[in-house]
Design a protein around this motif. Structure first.
Motif, short mmCIF file in Angstrom:
data_model
loop_
_atom_site.label_atom_id
_atom_site.label_comp_id
_atom_site.label_asym_id
_atom_site.label_seq_id
_atom_site.Cartn_x
_atom_site.Cartn_y
_atom_site.Cartn_z
N VAL A 18 54.99 -1.36 55.04
CA VAL A 18 55.60 -1.14 53.73
C VAL A 18 54.67 -1.63 52.62
N SER A 19 53.93 -2.70 52.88
CA SER A 19 52.93 -3.14 51.88
C SER A 19 51.86 -2.08 51.69
N LEU A 20 51.37 -1.54 52.80
CA LEU A 20 50.34 -0.51 52.74
C LEU A 20 50.86 0.73 52.00
N MET A 21 52.09 1.10 52.31
CA MET A 21 52.71 2.26 51.69
C MET A 21 52.85 2.07 50.18
N TYR A 22 53.30 0.89 49.78
CA TYR A 22 53.49 0.63 48.36
C TYR A 22 52.16 0.63 47.62
N LEU A 23 51.16 -0.04 48.18
CA LEU A 23 49.86 -0.15 47.51
C LEU A 23 49.16 1.19 47.38
N HIS A 24 49.28 2.03 48.40
CA HIS A 24 48.54 3.29 48.42
C HIS A 24 49.29 4.44 47.75
N LYS A 25 50.60 4.30 47.62
CA LYS A 25 51.38 5.43 47.14
C LYS A 25 52.22 5.09 45.91
N TYR A 26 53.13 4.18 46.04
CA TYR A 26 54.10 3.94 44.98
C TYR A 26 53.53 3.17 43.81
N ALA A 27 52.58 2.28 44.05
CA ALA A 27 52.02 1.47 42.96
C ALA A 27 51.38 2.31 41.87
N HIS A 28 50.98 3.55 42.19
CA HIS A 28 50.30 4.42 41.23
C HIS A 28 51.26 5.34 40.49
N PRO A 60 54.21 6.23 37.77
CA PRO A 60 54.60 5.65 36.47
C PRO A 60 55.84 4.76 36.57
N ARG A 61 56.72 5.05 37.51
CA ARG A 61 57.92 4.24 37.72
C ARG A 61 57.93 3.73 39.16
N PRO A 62 57.03 2.85 39.52
CA PRO A 62 56.87 2.46 40.91
C PRO A 62 58.10 1.81 41.54
N LEU A 63 58.75 0.92 40.78
CA LEU A 63 59.90 0.22 41.35
C LEU A 63 61.03 1.18 41.68
N GLN A 64 61.41 2.01 40.70
CA GLN A 64 62.55 2.91 40.92
C GLN A 64 62.30 3.86 42.08
N VAL A 65 61.10 4.44 42.12
CA VAL A 65 60.81 5.42 43.17
C VAL A 65 60.71 4.75 44.53
N PHE A 66 60.07 3.59 44.60
CA PHE A 66 59.96 2.86 45.86
C PHE A 66 61.32 2.45 46.39
N TYR A 67 62.17 1.88 45.52
CA TYR A 67 63.50 1.46 45.95
C TYR A 67 64.34 2.66 46.41
N LEU A 68 64.23 3.75 45.69
CA LEU A 68 64.98 4.95 46.06
C LEU A 68 64.54 5.45 47.43
N SER A 69 63.23 5.48 47.66
CA SER A 69 62.71 5.95 48.94
C SER A 69 63.18 5.08 50.09
N ARG A 70 63.11 3.76 49.93
CA ARG A 70 63.53 2.85 51.00
C ARG A 70 65.03 2.95 51.25
N LEU A 118 63.09 -5.39 48.22
CA LEU A 118 63.32 -5.76 46.83
C LEU A 118 62.26 -6.74 46.33
N LEU A 119 61.85 -7.64 47.21
CA LEU A 119 60.91 -8.68 46.83
C LEU A 119 59.46 -8.18 46.80
N LEU A 120 59.13 -7.22 47.66
CA LEU A 120 57.74 -6.85 47.90
C LEU A 120 56.91 -6.50 46.66
N PRO A 121 57.36 -5.59 45.78
CA PRO A 121 56.51 -5.22 44.64
C PRO A 121 56.10 -6.42 43.79
N PHE A 122 57.03 -7.35 43.59
CA PHE A 122 56.73 -8.53 42.79
C PHE A 122 55.80 -9.48 43.55
N ALA A 123 56.01 -9.58 44.87
CA ALA A 123 55.17 -10.46 45.67
C ALA A 123 53.72 -9.96 45.70
N LEU A 124 53.54 -8.65 45.80
CA LEU A 124 52.19 -8.10 45.86
C LEU A 124 51.41 -8.37 44.58
N VAL A 125 52.12 -8.37 43.44
CA VAL A 125 51.46 -8.68 42.16
C VAL A 125 51.19 -10.18 42.06
#
Length: 328
Positions: free
Chosen positions: A46-56, A58-68, A129-136
């Motif tokens: 999930v970290s790899l997925m977020y960094l390579h896909k969702y982090a780029h 414009p609305r990374p949090l909303q799209v990532f949370y929706l996908s999960r 929920l925690l991951l995007p904030f933790a990665l930053v």
């Protein structure tokens, strides 16, 4: 002929799900260790997925949370409803007290677990929920510092759980952190290191089974001489070199199905086992228990085809629209 790439990361996840099933049809305590390895794998994938896909996006949090949410919750909710309905039909009394657990969040603390494995999914969703904030927050931190803080987080998590009954992702943070580190730092191990570490893990497990006192750790009918969760985390972290190697193996179409099927097996195996046992009058012999994995396999495949795959196809369509709105 079965392709060589059919037994990669996806097949490994299916094996782990089968370990959880074995734990529910025997006295062997091998389900919890398998779940902890799932946590490590989630930390990586999930970290790899977020960094390579969702982090780029414009609305990374909303799209990532929706996908999960769309990946985890619809099959889970379907499994909960089917479990309650089937139990009601077979016993005459539906366990409707588990219905509030369909929300998933909080199941690990409340025990409203119709599937007997939902607590781990609650922990997973908390991690998402925690991951995007933790990665930053941990960007640029040394692996040693990050892991040390994850251990402190686990201490806090267990203090909260033992004190007020609140079970959170903090309790298992070292497992998720190990997977995150492999993804963030692209950590690899040589084939020699992987082999030695895996053999060392097997040797340690063998010692546990040989020693009469330590054997209690893997036998549910005997009191364990130490804290099982902390010992399990320590033992499973010995598999980190193997996990880091496994996630980088080739995965063909069959392996991908194995990996996706692992979620269905994980969701359904306990209610299937419980209901088949009810049908057979309970008190099953060892020979009769062989029917249970077969029943789990058949029902899981049907659920996978009828519910899980259409649900995943819907998620992919939603995500395609979300990313289609992003300028090139």
């Amino acid at each position: 002929m079965i392709p060589a790439d059919s037994f990669g990361p996806g097949f490994f996840r299916l094996v782990l799900a089968c370990f959880v099933m074995v734990s529910h049809v025997s006295a062997l305590n091998v389900g919890e260790p398998a779940v902890f390895v799932f946590f490590m794998l989630s930390g990586y994938w999930v970290s790899l997925m977020y960094l390579h896909k969702y982090a780029h996006h414009p609305r990374p949090l909303q799209v990532f949370y929706l996908s999960r949410f769309l990946r985890v919750w619809p099959p889970y909710a379907a499994a909960v409803v089917l479990s309650i309905l089937t139990t009601g039909i077979l016993t005459g009394t539906a366990p409707t007290q588990f219905l509030p657990g369909i929300a998933l969040f909080g199941v690990a603390s409340t025990g409203l677990d119709a599937l007997n494995v939902s607590w781990a999914l609650d922990i997973e969703m908390q991690f998402y929920l925690l991951l995007p904030f933790a990665l930053v927050a941990v960007r640029g931190w040394s692996p040693t510092l990050l892991f040390a803080l994850s251990v402190l987080g686990a201490v806090l998590g267990w203090w909260l759980y033992l004190g007020i009954g609140l079970k959170t992702v903090l309790c298992y943070l070292p497992m998720f952190a190990a997977g995150m580190l492999v993804a963030m730092r692209d950590i690899t191990f040589s084939n020699r290191a992987v082999t030695l570490a895996t053999l060392g893990f097997v040797a340690v497990i063998a010692v546990f089974f040989i020693n009469d006192t330590l054997r209690a750790f893997f036998i549910k009918t005997r009191p364990s001489p130490f804290n099982e969760e902390w010992m399990t985390m320590g033992l499973m972290l010995l598999l980190l070199p193997f996990v880091a190697w496994n996630v980088r193996q080739k995965s063909g179409w069959l392996d991908a199905h194995f990996g996706n099927l692992s979620y269905t097996v994980y969701l359904l195996h306990f209610p299937v086992i419980a209901n088949v046992s009810t049908l057979m009058g309970g008190g099953l012999t060892r020979t009769e228990k062989l029917i249970l994995p077969l029943a789990v396999a058949v029902i899981s495949v049907f659920f996978y085809i009828i519910i899980d795959r259409p649900s995943e196809a819907f998620r992919r369509r939603v995500m395609k629209k979300q990313f289609g709105k992003v300028p090139a």
